[in-house]
Enzyme design. Sequence first.
Site, PDB file in Angstrom:
ATOM      1  N   ASP A  93     -34.348 -12.933 -25.444  1.00  0.00           N
ATOM      2  CA  ASP A  93     -34.761 -11.559 -25.159  1.00  0.00           C
ATOM      3  C   ASP A  93     -36.193 -11.275 -25.608  1.00  0.00           C
ATOM      4  O   ASP A  93     -36.706 -10.189 -25.380  1.00  0.00           O
ATOM      5  CB  ASP A  93     -33.816 -10.562 -25.830  1.00  0.00           C
ATOM      6  CG  ASP A  93     -32.419 -10.592 -25.233  1.00  0.00           C
ATOM      7  OD1 ASP A  93     -32.293 -10.910 -24.031  1.00  0.00           O
ATOM      8  OD2 ASP A  93     -31.456 -10.312 -25.973  1.00  0.00           O
ATOM      9  N   CYS A  94     -36.835 -12.243 -26.252  1.00  0.00           N
ATOM     10  CA  CYS A  94     -38.180 -12.068 -26.809  1.00  0.00           C
ATOM     11  C   CYS A  94     -39.208 -12.763 -25.921  1.00  0.00           C
ATOM     12  O   CYS A  94     -39.121 -13.968 -25.680  1.00  0.00           O
ATOM     13  CB  CYS A  94     -38.216 -12.659 -28.220  1.00  0.00           C
ATOM     14  SG  CYS A  94     -39.855 -12.746 -28.952  1.00  0.00           S
TER      15      CYS A  94
END
Length: 134
Positions: free
Chosen positions: A10-11
């Site tokens: 998600d980064c």
Amino acid sequence: MSATIYHNPDCGTSRNTLALIRHAGIEPTVIEYLKSPPSREQLIKLIDEAMLKPREALREKGTPFAELGLGEAGITDDVILDAMLKHPILINRPFVVTALGARLCRPSEVVLDILPPITQPFTKEDGEVVVSQS
């Protein structure tokens, strides 16, 4: 060369770092550390090999950092490590380990320090072009 990345999909920084490793021709071992957190010993080793202190590997944004009082004076490395183990989201990312060393790859180009030189430019998700410094 082998590589291991402690990754959060998600980064954006973590995704760019993973893509840079693959761009260098390496298929790394990917550890999604939120699903499979490191042990205390592994975490200490990662932080030490990256030449950091636990506080430098601590993530504040989007974490329970403030609620846990981790910014207060007198918080010890052991308290920080305990918090990271209980709440892996507090571990900053991505950590990458290769035969050339370990780094906390923020920004993602830091990974170039521990990879063989890339021969072709790489474009990050935001359109920034990265070229290996030889």
